[in-house]
Design a protein around this motif. Structure first.
Motif, PDB file in Angstrom:
ATOM      1  N   THR A 281     -10.496  -5.407  -5.271  1.00 19.39           N
ATOM      2  CA  THR A 281      -9.612  -6.573  -5.087  1.00 19.39           C
ATOM      3  C   THR A 281      -8.469  -5.857  -4.213  1.00 19.39           C
ATOM      4  N   ARG A 282      -8.401  -4.642  -4.358  1.00 17.73           N
ATOM      5  CA  ARG A 282      -7.252  -4.272  -3.360  1.00 17.73           C
ATOM      6  C   ARG A 282      -7.641  -4.045  -1.938  1.00 17.73           C
ATOM      7  N   SER A 283      -8.859  -3.711  -1.744  1.00 19.89           N
ATOM      8  CA  SER A 283      -9.504  -3.599  -0.417  1.00 19.89           C
ATOM      9  C   SER A 283      -9.673  -4.939   0.342  1.00 19.89           C
ATOM     10  N   GLY A 284     -10.188  -5.836  -0.641  1.00 22.94           N
ATOM     11  CA  GLY A 284     -10.152  -7.266  -0.052  1.00 22.94           C
ATOM     12  C   GLY A 284      -8.945  -7.922   0.259  1.00 22.94           C
ATOM     13  N   MET A 285      -7.893  -7.507  -0.510  1.00 18.91           N
ATOM     14  CA  MET A 285      -6.616  -8.236  -0.211  1.00 18.91           C
ATOM     15  C   MET A 285      -6.028  -7.599   0.987  1.00 18.91           C
ATOM     16  N   ILE A 286      -5.989  -6.061   1.244  1.00 19.07           N
ATOM     17  CA  ILE A 286      -5.476  -5.458   2.306  1.00 19.07           C
ATOM     18  C   ILE A 286      -6.021  -6.326   3.657  1.00 19.07           C
ATOM     19  N   GLU A 287      -7.385  -6.331   3.467  1.00 22.52           N
ATOM     20  CA  GLU A 287      -8.223  -6.689   4.713  1.00 22.52           C
ATOM     21  C   GLU A 287      -7.778  -8.163   4.966  1.00 22.52           C
TER      22      GLU A 287
ATOM     23  N   PRO B 161       0.854  -1.140   0.030  1.00 18.04           N
ATOM     24  CA  PRO B 161       0.061   0.138  -0.053  1.00 18.04           C
ATOM     25  C   PRO B 161       0.808   1.331   0.112  1.00 18.04           C
ATOM     26  N   ASN B 162       0.524   2.457  -0.632  1.00 17.49           N
ATOM     27  CA  ASN B 162       1.232   3.525  -1.091  1.00 17.49           C
ATOM     28  C   ASN B 162       2.463   3.260  -1.680  1.00 17.49           C
ATOM     29  N   GLY B 163       2.830   2.304  -2.083  1.00 18.95           N
ATOM     30  CA  GLY B 163       4.172   2.094  -2.973  1.00 18.95           C
ATOM     31  C   GLY B 163       3.769   2.589  -4.463  1.00 18.95           C
ATOM     32  N   TRP B 164       4.738   2.332  -5.355  1.00 17.05           N
ATOM     33  CA  TRP B 164       4.439   3.068  -6.702  1.00 17.05           C
ATOM     34  C   TRP B 164       3.400   2.432  -7.480  1.00 17.05           C
ATOM     35  N   ILE B 165       3.256   0.955  -7.247  1.00 21.15           N
ATOM     36  CA  ILE B 165       2.239   0.370  -8.262  1.00 21.15           C
ATOM     37  C   ILE B 165       0.869   0.691  -7.600  1.00 21.15           C
ATOM     38  N   ASP B 166       0.887   1.061  -6.432  1.00 18.49           N
ATOM     39  CA  ASP B 166      -0.383   1.592  -5.738  1.00 18.49           C
ATOM     40  C   ASP B 166      -0.933   2.653  -6.099  1.00 18.49           C
ATOM     41  N   ARG B 167       0.134   3.635  -6.326  1.00 16.26           N
ATOM     42  CA  ARG B 167      -0.223   5.030  -6.686  1.00 16.26           C
ATOM     43  C   ARG B 167      -0.633   4.988  -8.021  1.00 16.26           C
ATOM     44  N   ILE B 168       0.178   4.246  -9.088  1.00 15.95           N
ATOM     45  CA  ILE B 168      -0.373   4.323 -10.301  1.00 15.95           C
ATOM     46  C   ILE B 168      -1.799   3.696 -10.344  1.00 15.95           C
TER      47      ILE B 168
ATOM     48  N   ALA C  10     -10.183 -13.068  -0.588  1.00 15.40           N
ATOM     49  CA  ALA C  10     -10.245 -11.562  -1.017  1.00 15.40           C
ATOM     50  C   ALA C  10     -11.093 -11.589  -2.296  1.00 15.40           C
ATOM     51  N   VAL C  11     -11.407 -12.544  -3.132  1.00 13.61           N
ATOM     52  CA  VAL C  11     -12.331 -12.451  -4.190  1.00 13.61           C
ATOM     53  C   VAL C  11     -13.702 -12.628  -3.989  1.00 13.61           C
ATOM     54  N   LEU C  12     -14.025 -12.905  -2.707  1.00 15.04           N
ATOM     55  CA  LEU C  12     -15.630 -13.186  -2.203  1.00 15.04           C
ATOM     56  C   LEU C  12     -16.469 -11.966  -2.710  1.00 15.04           C
ATOM     57  N   PRO C  13     -16.034 -10.669  -2.240  1.00 20.77           N
ATOM     58  CA  PRO C  13     -16.579  -9.671  -2.453  1.00 20.77           C
ATOM     59  C   PRO C  13     -16.561  -9.140  -4.170  1.00 20.77           C
ATOM     60  N   LEU C  14     -15.423  -9.487  -4.816  1.00 18.18           N
ATOM     61  CA  LEU C  14     -14.992  -9.344  -6.094  1.00 18.18           C
ATOM     62  C   LEU C  14     -16.224 -10.107  -6.976  1.00 18.18           C
ATOM     63  N   VAL C  15     -16.311 -11.119  -6.630  1.00 15.04           N
ATOM     64  CA  VAL C  15     -17.091 -11.919  -7.298  1.00 15.04           C
ATOM     65  C   VAL C  15     -18.445 -11.484  -7.500  1.00 15.04           C
ATOM     66  N   SER C  16     -19.312 -10.949  -6.485  1.00 13.12           N
ATOM     67  CA  SER C  16     -20.540 -10.264  -6.621  1.00 13.12           C
ATOM     68  C   SER C  16     -20.368  -9.037  -7.341  1.00 13.12           C
TER      69      SER C  16
ATOM     70  N   THR D  92      -5.216 -10.451   8.436  1.00 14.18           N
ATOM     71  CA  THR D  92      -5.785 -11.499   9.427  1.00 14.18           C
ATOM     72  C   THR D  92      -4.827 -12.318   9.966  1.00 14.18           C
ATOM     73  N   ASP D  93      -5.219 -13.058  11.249  1.00  9.70           N
ATOM     74  CA  ASP D  93      -4.232 -13.945  11.660  1.00  9.70           C
ATOM     75  C   ASP D  93      -4.094 -15.404  10.981  1.00  9.70           C
ATOM     76  N   TYR D  94      -4.978 -15.657  10.062  1.00 10.04           N
ATOM     77  CA  TYR D  94      -4.785 -16.802   9.390  1.00 10.04           C
ATOM     78  C   TYR D  94      -3.639 -16.762   8.216  1.00 10.04           C
ATOM     79  N   ILE D  95      -3.611 -15.370   7.871  1.00 11.60           N
ATOM     80  CA  ILE D  95      -2.483 -15.285   6.957  1.00 11.60           C
ATOM     81  C   ILE D  95      -1.138 -15.330   7.679  1.00 11.60           C
ATOM     82  N   ARG D  96      -1.008 -14.682   9.056  1.00 11.98           N
ATOM     83  CA  ARG D  96       0.123 -14.680   9.673  1.00 11.98           C
ATOM     84  C   ARG D  96       0.539 -16.255   9.958  1.00 11.98           C
ATOM     85  N   ALA D  97      -0.972 -17.068  10.270  1.00 14.62           N
ATOM     86  CA  ALA D  97      -0.484 -18.249  10.645  1.00 14.62           C
ATOM     87  C   ALA D  97       0.073 -19.216   9.419  1.00 14.62           C
ATOM     88  N   ALA D  98      -0.424 -18.675   8.130  1.00 16.70           N
ATOM     89  CA  ALA D  98       0.259 -19.304   7.073  1.00 16.70           C
ATOM     90  C   ALA D  98       1.627 -19.096   6.674  1.00 16.70           C
ATOM     91  N   LYS D  99       1.952 -17.939   7.161  1.00 17.82           N
ATOM     92  CA  LYS D  99       3.458 -17.278   6.940  1.00 17.82           C
ATOM     93  C   LYS D  99       4.238 -18.172   8.158  1.00 17.82           C
TER      94      LYS D  99
END
Lengths: 306, 327
Positions: free
Chosen positions: A191-197, A123-130, A226-232, A201-208
Motif C-alpha cells: 500500500t505504501r509503495s503503491g501510494m508513493i508511486e 515518507p520518513n515521518g514518524w508514522i512511516d518509521r513506526i 494504488a490499490v491495484l497491486p494490493l488487490v492481487s 504522478t502528473d495526474y495527482i498534480r493535475a488533480a491538485k
C-alpha cells in the motif's frame, strides 16, 4: 467486460483441471496405495483384495475421471483412517479455519491500508518509521514463537483469554492477532509503495491543480490506482490465511483444516490430504480470478487487454 | 493600463538535499499582463518548472519559498492559507503538463476528470458541468464530445489527450494558464496544432499564458514576451521580437546561435554550442552564474550584485558587459 470475465473464467477452468490432475497424482506418488492401506503387516493377498475393493486395479485415466466425476457431485471419497466420507471430516473442520482466516484477513486490511497510506503521505515521518518497525518485526518474528509467547503472557500470566481451543469466541483473539500480524507487513508495504508511486504522478498534480482538496485527491485519484497491486497481493494473502496456518492451528489447538492436513499426513490418510489440497488449490484459483476481475473493474485499461 | 495578472519579485526556492541546500530559484522577477504569453526558456534544471510550481502552490512540502512580492490577479498569495490557495487553483490559475499520457488519471472517465473541479468550486450540477465540458472539448477540437465524456483516457491519442488536458484546465475559466513543456512529448505536427490552439484560445478568452519550454522554436511560434532563465535567475527578459532581433545577454546569444537556419547555415557544418556545463546550485554563489562559460567574461563578473540593465519598456538584462556596452 463480459469477454474479459469469460476469458478469465476459461483460464481458471484450465488451471482447475491441471490442479485436480496433480492432486490426484499425489495418491500414487508415495507408492502403491493398496500396500499403504494394508499396512506393514499386510500380506500380498490383502493388498490385492484392497486393490480390487478400492478400484486401484483399473487404468489410471479411468480412476481419475471417476474421482473427478464424484468430486463434482460432492463425493471426495472415504477417509482410510476414519472410514467416513472425506467431505464429512472436512465439513467438521472448515468452519474454524474460515472464521480464523476471514477475521484475520479483515483485521490485517483494516490495520495495513490506513497505516500504508499514512506512511506514504509523509515518507520518513514518524508514522512511516513506526510502520517500518511493525513491518520488519512482523516479518522477522516467527509466528509460532509469537503465538507461544502470547499464550504465556495473556493466557497463563494474566488469564485474559483461554490458553487453547475455540470453545468460546475469546479463543480466537490471540490466533487472529498472531495471524494478522503475519499478514500486515506485506499488505502495508505494498500500500505504501503503491501510494508513493501514485502520489508522484502528473495526474495527482493535475488533480491538485484543479483545486480539489487533498482528501479527495487521495480517495478518488490516488487510492484507486494504488490499490491495484494490493488487490492481487490480498487475494494470495487471503488464500494463505484460509489454507489454515498449520503452525497457528497447532499452537492454539484449533481444529481447523491446516491441523487436519497435518494429522492426515502423519496417518497416511491420503484421500483426506488429496481432498484438502484440491480444495485449497481451487480456493486459490477462485481468489486470484476474483482479484483479476476486481482489478478490471477498478482499472478500465485491463478490460480490453488479455 | 493593462491589468497585471501575475507579479513576482525576488522569488527564491530552495530544497534541502543530502549534500546541502540546493538554491534552485535564486531571485526571479516575473510579470505577466492580461493577454500576454510569457515564455520561460532555459535548460533542464534551471528552475523554470519550480517557478511554475510555486505559482500553482504545488511545490513539495520540504521546499522553502520566499519572495518580496507574490501577487496574482491582485491578490497576495504569500499571505494565503493552503485552503485559500486550493480555491484559487483551477479558477484563477490552471496548469497543463508535459506528458499528457500521465496527466490524466487512467481509472476515471474523461467526463469525471473535467467536471470534478468546477462541480466543487462553482457548485455546478452534473448537467451544467457536462455542458461546459462538451463545449470546451468541442472548442479544443475533440470530435463528438458528448459521447467522449464516458470514455477513459487510454482510448485517446497523445495529441487528443493534450487537447483534453487543455479543456480540463480551462473548465474553471482561469485568468492564467501555466503550460509546462506542453508540446515536448508530442510529435512535430501535433506540436504545431497544440500551439495554434493555445494561441487561438488566448485571443478568444483573453487568457494569459506562462509557457515553460526549452525549445526556442516553440517560443518563436507563440510568445509575446520571453524570459531566459539560467541557473535559477532570469538572465534576460524582452518582447519576443526584440529578443530574436537583438539578443543582449551572452547566454541568449549562444542559444540563438545554436539554432540552424535552413538556407543560411551551411550543410554539414558543426553547429556552434555553448562550451562548459551548468554550474551546481548547491550552496551560495556570487557574481554572474554564466561567467565560466561566457566568451566575454571579465574579473568583475564575479562581483555581486551583477549589474542590471533596462534598455527599454519591459526589457531587462543582467550582465556586466551588456550594461556597459549601452551606457
Amino acid at each position: 467486460m463480459i469477454p474479459f470475465i469469460s476469458k478469465r473464467l476459461f483460464v481458471a477452468l484450465c488451471v482447475c483441471l491441471t490442479v485436480s490432475a496433480l492432486s490426484f497424482a499425489l495418491m500414487f506418488l508415495s507408492g502403491d496405495p493398496a500396500i499403504a492401506i494394508a499396512g506393514s503387516g499386510g500380506r500380498a493377498e490383502d493388498a490385492e483384495a484392497i486393490r480390487i475393493a478400492y478400484g486401484f486395479d483399473r487404468p489410471i485415466v479411468v480412476q481419475y475421471f471417476d474421482w473427478v466425476g464424484s468430486a463434482l457431485v460432492g463425493n471426495l471419497g472415504q477417509s482410510i483412517y476414519f472410514n467416513v466420507p472425506v467431505t464429512e471430516i472436512i465439513g467438521n473442520r472448515v468452519g474454524v479455519t474460515l472464521t480464523l482466516g476471514f477475521i484475520s484477513f479483515f483485521v490485517a486490511l483494516v490495520v495495513a491500508i490506513p497505516l500504508g497510506i499514512a506512511a506514504a503521505l509523509r515518507p520518513n515521518g514518524w508514522i512511516d518509521r513506526i510502520a517500518l518497525v511493525i513491518a520488519v518485526s512482523g516479518q522477522a518474528i516467527p509466528s509460532f514463537w509469537l503465538g507461544l509467547m502470547s499464550i504465556v503472557v495473556f493466557g497463563v500470566w494474566y488469564g485474559w483469554v483461554p490458553i487453547s481451543g475455540a470453545a468460546s469466541w475469546q479463543g480466537y483473539i490471540l490466533p487472529v492477532i498472531v495471524l494478522s500480524y503475519y499478514a500486515v507487513p506485506e499488505l502495508m508495504r505494498i500500500t505504501r509503495s503503491g501510494m508513493i508511486e501514485v502520489l508522484g504522478t502528473d495526474y495527482i498534480r493535475a488533480a491538485k491543480a484543479k483545486g480539489l482538496p487533498m482528501r479527495l485527491v487521495i480517495s478518488r485519484h490516488a487510492l484507486r490506482n494504488a490499490v491495484l497491486p494490493l488487490v492481487s497481493l490480498a487475494a494470495v494473502q487471503l488464500g494463505q490465511l484460509l489454507s489454515g496456518s498449520i503452525v497457528i492451528e497447532s499452537v492454539f489447538a484449533l481444529n481447523g483444516l491446516g491441523r487436519l492436513a497435518w494429522e492426515s499426513l502423519l496417518r497416511s490418510d491420503l484421500p483426506v490430504v488429496q481432498a484438502i489440497i484440491l480444495i485449497l488449490a481451487l480456493l486459490y484459483v477462485l481468489l486470484t480470478t476474483l482479484a483479476d476481475i476486481l482489478n478490471a473493474v477498478l482499472d478500465p485499461r485491463l478490460r480490453g487487454a488479455s | 493600463m493593462i491589468e497585471t495578472i501575475l507579479d513576482i519579485q525576488s522569488l527564491r526556492v530552495s530544497l534541502p538535499t543530502d549534500r546541502g541546500v540546493l538554491n534552485a530559484v535564486r531571485g526571479v522577477d516575473l510579470q505577466i499582463k492580461r493577454g500576454q504569453t510569457l515564455c520561460l526558456v532555459g535548460e533542464s534544471g534551471c528552475g523554470k518548472s519550480l517557478t511554475a510550481m510555486s505559482i500553482m502552490g504545488l511545490l513539495p512540502r520540504y521546499a522553502q519559498v520566499t519572495s518580496d512580492r507574490f501577487e496574482m490577479v491582485g491578490q497576495d498569495l504569500s499571505k494565503k492559507t493552503e485552503a485559500k490557495l486550493a480555491k484559487m487553483r483551477g479558477r484563477d490559475v490552471a496548469m497543463i503538463f508535459q506528458d499528457p499520457t500521465s496527466a490524466l488519471n487512467p481509472t476515471l472517465t474523461i467526463g469525471r476528470q473535467l467536471t470534478e473541479g468546477v462541480m466543487r468550486s462553482e457548485g455546478l450540477s452534473r448537467k451544467e458541468a457536462d455542458a461546459r465540458a462538451i463545449e470546451l472539448l468541442d472548442r479544443v477540437g475533440i470530435s463528438n464530445p458528448a459521447a467522449r465524456l464516458t470514455q477513459y483516457p487510454h482510448g485517446f491519442s497523445g495529441g487528443q489527450r493534450q487537447r483534453i488536458m487543455i479543456a480540463s484546465a480551462l473548465m474553471g475559466r482561469p485568468r492564467l494558464l501555466i503550460a509546462d513543456e506542453p508540446t515536448t512529448a508530442l510529435d512535430v505536427t501535433i506540436q504545431a496544432q497544440i500551439l495554434q490552439l493555445l494561441g487561438e484560445l488566448q485571443s478568444d478568452l483573453g487568457l494569459s499564458i506562462l509557457l515553460i519550454t526549452h525549445d526556442l522554436g516553440v517560443v518563436a511560434a507563440i510568445a509575446t514576451e520571453v524570459a531566459v532563465m539560467y541557473a535559477g535567475r532570469i538572465a534576460e527578459c524582452a518582447s519576443a521580437s526584440d529578443l530574436f532581433a537583438t539578443p543582449m545577454h551572452p547566454y541568449t546569444k549562444g542559444l540563438l546561435a545554436a539554432i540552424p537556419v535552413p538556407g543560411v547555415t551551411p550543410r554539414g557544418c558543426e553547429l556552434p554550442a555553448i562550451p562548459g556545463r551548468v554550474p551546481g546550485l548547491i550552496g551560495t554563489m556570487n557574481g554572474c552564474a554564466f561567467r565560466d562559460r561566457c566568451a566575454h567574461s571579465l574579473s568583475r563578473c564575479a562581483d555581486d550584485p551583477v549589474p542590471q540593465y533596462y534598455p527599454g519598456t519591459g526589457r531587462f538584462v543582467e550582465c556586466v558587459k551588456a550594461a556597459e556596452a549601452e551606457t
